[in-house]
Design an enzyme around this catalytic site. Structure first.
Site, PDB file in Angstrom:
ATOM      1  N   ASP A  17       0.728  -1.117  -0.163  1.00 52.29           N
ATOM      2  CA  ASP A  17      -0.111  -0.023   0.108  1.00 52.29           C
ATOM      3  C   ASP A  17       0.995   1.223  -0.076  1.00 52.29           C
ATOM      4  O   ASP A  17       2.031   1.203   0.600  1.00 52.29           O
ATOM      5  CB  ASP A  17      -1.014   0.087   1.235  1.00 52.29           C
ATOM      6  CG  ASP A  17      -1.920   0.921   1.187  1.00 52.29           C
ATOM      7  OD1 ASP A  17      -2.443   1.371   0.184  1.00 52.29           O
ATOM      8  OD2 ASP A  17      -2.751   1.049   2.118  1.00 52.29           O
ATOM      9  N   GLY A  20       0.106   5.465  -4.468  1.00 47.82           N
ATOM     10  CA  GLY A  20      -0.442   6.808  -4.778  1.00 47.82           C
ATOM     11  C   GLY A  20      -0.027   7.931  -3.966  1.00 47.82           C
ATOM     12  O   GLY A  20       0.404   8.745  -4.482  1.00 47.82           O
ATOM     13  N   ARG A  21       0.053   7.662  -2.730  1.00 48.22           N
ATOM     14  CA  ARG A  21       0.652   8.723  -1.864  1.00 48.22           C
ATOM     15  C   ARG A  21       2.193   8.898  -2.205  1.00 48.22           C
ATOM     16  O   ARG A  21       2.530  10.135  -2.110  1.00 48.22           O
ATOM     17  CB  ARG A  21       0.615   8.388  -0.383  1.00 48.22           C
ATOM     18  CG  ARG A  21      -1.151   8.816   0.219  1.00 48.22           C
ATOM     19  CD  ARG A  21      -1.262   8.016   1.414  1.00 48.22           C
ATOM     20  NE  ARG A  21      -1.521   6.555   0.987  1.00 48.22           N
ATOM     21  CZ  ARG A  21      -1.561   5.596   2.277  1.00 48.22           C
ATOM     22  NH1 ARG A  21      -1.360   5.884   3.310  1.00 48.22           N
ATOM     23  NH2 ARG A  21      -1.930   4.469   1.779  1.00 48.22           N
ATOM     24  N   TRP A  22       2.954   7.871  -2.367  1.00 45.85           N
ATOM     25  CA  TRP A  22       4.120   8.189  -2.843  1.00 45.85           C
ATOM     26  C   TRP A  22       4.361   9.161  -3.981  1.00 45.85           C
ATOM     27  O   TRP A  22       5.300   9.865  -4.115  1.00 45.85           O
ATOM     28  CB  TRP A  22       4.927   6.633  -2.929  1.00 45.85           C
ATOM     29  CG  TRP A  22       6.414   6.731  -3.431  1.00 45.85           C
ATOM     30  CD1 TRP A  22       7.395   6.496  -2.580  1.00 45.85           C
ATOM     31  CD2 TRP A  22       6.861   6.561  -4.789  1.00 45.85           C
ATOM     32  NE1 TRP A  22       8.880   6.535  -3.268  1.00 45.85           N
ATOM     33  CE2 TRP A  22       8.390   6.839  -4.573  1.00 45.85           C
ATOM     34  CE3 TRP A  22       6.248   7.084  -6.064  1.00 45.85           C
ATOM     35  CZ2 TRP A  22       9.222   6.766  -5.789  1.00 45.85           C
ATOM     36  CZ3 TRP A  22       7.213   6.924  -7.057  1.00 45.85           C
ATOM     37  CH2 TRP A  22       8.762   6.852  -6.817  1.00 45.85           C
ATOM     38  N   ARG A  30      -0.420   9.078 -10.276  1.00 46.12           N
ATOM     39  CA  ARG A  30      -0.555   7.688  -9.304  1.00 46.12           C
ATOM     40  C   ARG A  30       0.205   6.673 -10.185  1.00 46.12           C
ATOM     41  O   ARG A  30       0.640   5.607  -9.586  1.00 46.12           O
ATOM     42  CB  ARG A  30      -1.897   7.332  -8.989  1.00 46.12           C
ATOM     43  CG  ARG A  30      -2.673   8.380  -8.163  1.00 46.12           C
ATOM     44  CD  ARG A  30      -4.204   8.062  -7.978  1.00 46.12           C
ATOM     45  NE  ARG A  30      -4.294   6.682  -7.474  1.00 46.12           N
ATOM     46  CZ  ARG A  30      -4.116   6.331  -6.249  1.00 46.12           C
ATOM     47  NH1 ARG A  30      -4.042   7.159  -5.592  1.00 46.12           N
ATOM     48  NH2 ARG A  30      -4.243   5.041  -6.131  1.00 46.12           N
ATOM     49  N   HIS A  34       2.578   3.242  -8.930  1.00 41.48           N
ATOM     50  CA  HIS A  34       2.648   1.840  -9.391  1.00 41.48           C
ATOM     51  C   HIS A  34       3.835   1.174 -10.063  1.00 41.48           C
ATOM     52  O   HIS A  34       4.338   0.142  -9.791  1.00 41.48           O
ATOM     53  CB  HIS A  34       1.372   1.529  -9.988  1.00 41.48           C
ATOM     54  CG  HIS A  34      -0.034   1.645  -9.260  1.00 41.48           C
ATOM     55  ND1 HIS A  34      -0.256   1.683  -7.978  1.00 41.48           N
ATOM     56  CD2 HIS A  34      -0.924   2.576  -9.770  1.00 41.48           C
ATOM     57  CE1 HIS A  34      -1.305   2.013  -7.470  1.00 41.48           C
ATOM     58  NE2 HIS A  34      -1.889   2.624  -8.658  1.00 41.48           N
ATOM     59  N   SER A  63     -10.407  -6.994  -6.245  1.00 44.01           N
ATOM     60  CA  SER A  63     -11.422  -7.209  -6.887  1.00 44.01           C
ATOM     61  C   SER A  63     -12.221  -5.807  -6.832  1.00 44.01           C
ATOM     62  O   SER A  63     -13.116  -5.691  -7.949  1.00 44.01           O
ATOM     63  CB  SER A  63     -12.438  -8.234  -6.288  1.00 44.01           C
ATOM     64  OG  SER A  63     -12.074  -9.232  -5.648  1.00 44.01           O
ATOM     65  N   GLU A  64     -11.786  -5.189  -5.841  1.00 49.50           N
ATOM     66  CA  GLU A  64     -12.435  -3.843  -5.569  1.00 49.50           C
ATOM     67  C   GLU A  64     -11.812  -2.740  -6.315  1.00 49.50           C
ATOM     68  O   GLU A  64     -12.144  -1.686  -6.669  1.00 49.50           O
ATOM     69  CB  GLU A  64     -12.626  -3.469  -4.009  1.00 49.50           C
ATOM     70  CG  GLU A  64     -13.506  -4.178  -3.435  1.00 49.50           C
ATOM     71  CD  GLU A  64     -13.174  -5.702  -3.302  1.00 49.50           C
ATOM     72  OE1 GLU A  64     -12.116  -6.098  -3.190  1.00 49.50           O
ATOM     73  OE2 GLU A  64     -13.988  -6.558  -3.031  1.00 49.50           O
ATOM     74  N   ARG A  68     -11.137   1.850  -9.641  1.00 46.35           N
ATOM     75  CA  ARG A  68     -10.344   3.078  -9.982  1.00 46.35           C
ATOM     76  C   ARG A  68     -10.697   3.742 -11.119  1.00 46.35           C
ATOM     77  O   ARG A  68     -11.259   3.042 -12.060  1.00 46.35           O
ATOM     78  CB  ARG A  68      -9.032   2.760  -9.548  1.00 46.35           C
ATOM     79  CG  ARG A  68      -8.791   2.195  -8.140  1.00 46.35           C
ATOM     80  CD  ARG A  68      -7.570   1.905  -7.690  1.00 46.35           C
ATOM     81  NE  ARG A  68      -7.222   1.828  -6.317  1.00 46.35           N
ATOM     82  CZ  ARG A  68      -6.073   1.897  -5.480  1.00 46.35           C
ATOM     83  NH1 ARG A  68      -5.116   2.405  -6.143  1.00 46.35           N
ATOM     84  NH2 ARG A  68      -6.362   1.546  -4.303  1.00 46.35           N
ATOM     85  N   LEU A 128      11.070 -20.971  -4.053  1.00 44.61           N
ATOM     86  CA  LEU A 128      10.138 -20.211  -3.285  1.00 44.61           C
ATOM     87  C   LEU A 128       8.862 -20.170  -4.267  1.00 44.61           C
ATOM     88  O   LEU A 128       8.697 -20.127  -5.610  1.00 44.61           O
ATOM     89  CB  LEU A 128      10.644 -18.703  -3.634  1.00 44.61           C
ATOM     90  CG  LEU A 128       9.770 -17.536  -3.309  1.00 44.61           C
ATOM     91  CD1 LEU A 128       9.546 -17.473  -1.846  1.00 44.61           C
ATOM     92  CD2 LEU A 128      10.416 -16.180  -3.759  1.00 44.61           C
TER      93      LEU A 128
HETATM   94  C1  FPP Z   1      -2.077   0.038  -3.280  1.00 46.51           C
HETATM   95  O1  FPP Z   1      -1.721   1.614  -3.375  1.00 46.51           O
HETATM   96  C2  FPP Z   1      -1.313  -0.508  -4.431  1.00 46.51           C
HETATM   97  C3  FPP Z   1      -2.093  -1.130  -5.545  1.00 46.51           C
HETATM   98  C4  FPP Z   1      -3.572  -1.263  -5.721  1.00 46.51           C
HETATM   99  C5  FPP Z   1      -1.428  -1.832  -6.473  1.00 46.51           C
HETATM  100  C6  FPP Z   1      -0.186  -2.519  -6.378  1.00 46.51           C
HETATM  101  C7  FPP Z   1       0.519  -2.870  -7.420  1.00 46.51           C
HETATM  102  C8  FPP Z   1       1.925  -2.775  -7.746  1.00 46.51           C
HETATM  103  C9  FPP Z   1       2.785  -2.678  -6.524  1.00 46.51           C
HETATM  104  C10 FPP Z   1       2.571  -3.056  -8.932  1.00 46.51           C
HETATM  105  C11 FPP Z   1       2.189  -4.262  -9.768  1.00 46.51           C
HETATM  106  C12 FPP Z   1       2.463  -5.308  -9.198  1.00 46.51           C
HETATM  107  C13 FPP Z   1       2.610  -6.629  -9.971  1.00 46.51           C
HETATM  108  C14 FPP Z   1       3.174  -7.705  -9.339  1.00 46.51           C
HETATM  109  C15 FPP Z   1       1.955  -6.690 -11.556  1.00 46.51           C
HETATM  110  P1  FPP Z   1      -2.423   2.589  -3.331  1.00 46.51           P
HETATM  111  O2  FPP Z   1      -2.621   2.936  -4.856  1.00 46.51           O
HETATM  112  O3  FPP Z   1      -3.963   2.368  -2.784  1.00 46.51           O
HETATM  113  O4  FPP Z   1      -1.898   3.824  -2.686  1.00 46.51           O
HETATM  114  P2  FPP Z   1      -2.779   4.818  -1.848  1.00 46.51           P
HETATM  115  O5  FPP Z   1      -3.451   4.146  -0.743  1.00 46.51           O
HETATM  116  O6  FPP Z   1      -1.437   5.614  -1.384  1.00 46.51           O
HETATM  117  O7  FPP Z   1      -3.490   5.946  -2.829  1.00 46.51           O
END
Ligand code: FPP
Length: 248
Positions: A17, A20-22, A30, A34, A63-64, A68, A128
């Site tokens: 998680d 987006g904030r990063w 955003r 990712h 699924s949710e 976005r 693994l």
């Molecule tokens: C949550 O951060 C992260 C996600 C919904 C996506 C995670 C995906 C990756 C790390 C990259 C793809 C990886 C693979 C293996 C294909 P957020 O967007 O909800 O962050 P926020 O809460 O700061 O908005």
């Protein structure tokens, strides 16, 4: 007397998680968060074996997450494609068994093919297991499992008189044959399960870390493991200290 703590976690599951904030902190879209998150995935997969992990489960698309903005959904789909196309050879060569958890029927045809290819090419690997939870929701997984059990009962009416056991449910989940997560990590400071491995996490330990996923590295993973190893797992029973007290 101090308890000895748990042994090193075999199955570690991560809610990645904070992408987006990063990105927002850096004035970026955003989607770039990712992209940077995928680099963190690579770092963690590369060091997981050395950290004693035998199964690593990463929550990449829930699924949710379809709710976005379409551009963000497209980017997350594109990142799964990129990960399989670019990294599959390395994963295969490094003894990693790739498994994709989640619903397949509503994924695009090329993604379904890539996912199948990743699983087929790595199915004999055993250094693994890397579970990528993609289009995954814990409740959806349980609902699909119930559906399978109903079909099995209809095909074998003799079984109708027997109650469903927890083992039967475990055996038809996406994680069938795997151990449950010992440790669940969530980054970014949020403290929720968000429909992740709802059935499997019944006795998992949780570690919440104040780091956005794109910054995650081996040090963070080792810190989380150290915190886990200080925990006293009881699985509804007694701790080692309590058992020793009773034996005295
Ligand atoms: C949550 O951060 C992260 C996600 C919904 C996506 C995670 C995906 C990756 C790390 C990259 C793809 C990886 C693979 C293996 C294909 P957020 O967007 O909800 O962050 P926020 O809460 O700061 O908005």
């Amino acid at each position: 007397m101090r308890d000895m703590g748990a042994t090193s976690p075999q199955h570690v599951a991560i809610i990645m998680d904070g992408n987006g904030r990063w990105a927002r902190m850096r004035g970026m879209p955003r989607t770039l968060g990712h992209k940077a998150g995928l680099e963190a995935v690579r770092r963690v997969v590369r060091c997981a074996g050395d950290c004693g992990i035998t199964t690593l489960t990463l929550y990449a698309f829930s699924s949710e997450n379809w709710a976005r903005p379409p551009q963000e959904v497209r980017e997350l789909m594109a990142l799964l494609r990129l990960f399989i196309r670019k990294d599959l050879a390395e994963l295969e060569a490094n003894g990693i068994h790739v498994k994709i958890l989640g619903r397949r029927d509503n994924l695009q045809a090329d993604i379904k093919r890539l996912v199948q290819e990743a699983e087929d090419r790595t199915k004999h690997n055993d250094r693994l297991t890397l579970n990528v939870a993609f289009n995954y929701g814990g409740r959806d997984e349980i609902a699909r499992a119930v559906d399978v059990l109903i079909r099995q009962r209809l095909a074998e009416p003799a079984k109708l008189g027997h109650g469903v056991t927890p083992e039967e449910i475990s055996n038809v989940l996406d994680t069938r044959g795997q151990s449950d997560p010992d440790l669940v990590i969530r980054t970014s400071g949020e403290k929720r399960l968000s429909n992740f491995l709802t059935w499997q996490c019944a006795y998992s330990e949780f570690v919440f870390q104040d780091v956005y996923w794109p910054d995650y590295d081996e040090t963070h993973l080792r810190d989380a493991i150290a915190e886990y190893m200080d925990r006293d797992r009881r699985f509804g029973g007694l701790s080692a200290v309590e058992k020793a007290d009773i034996a005295l």
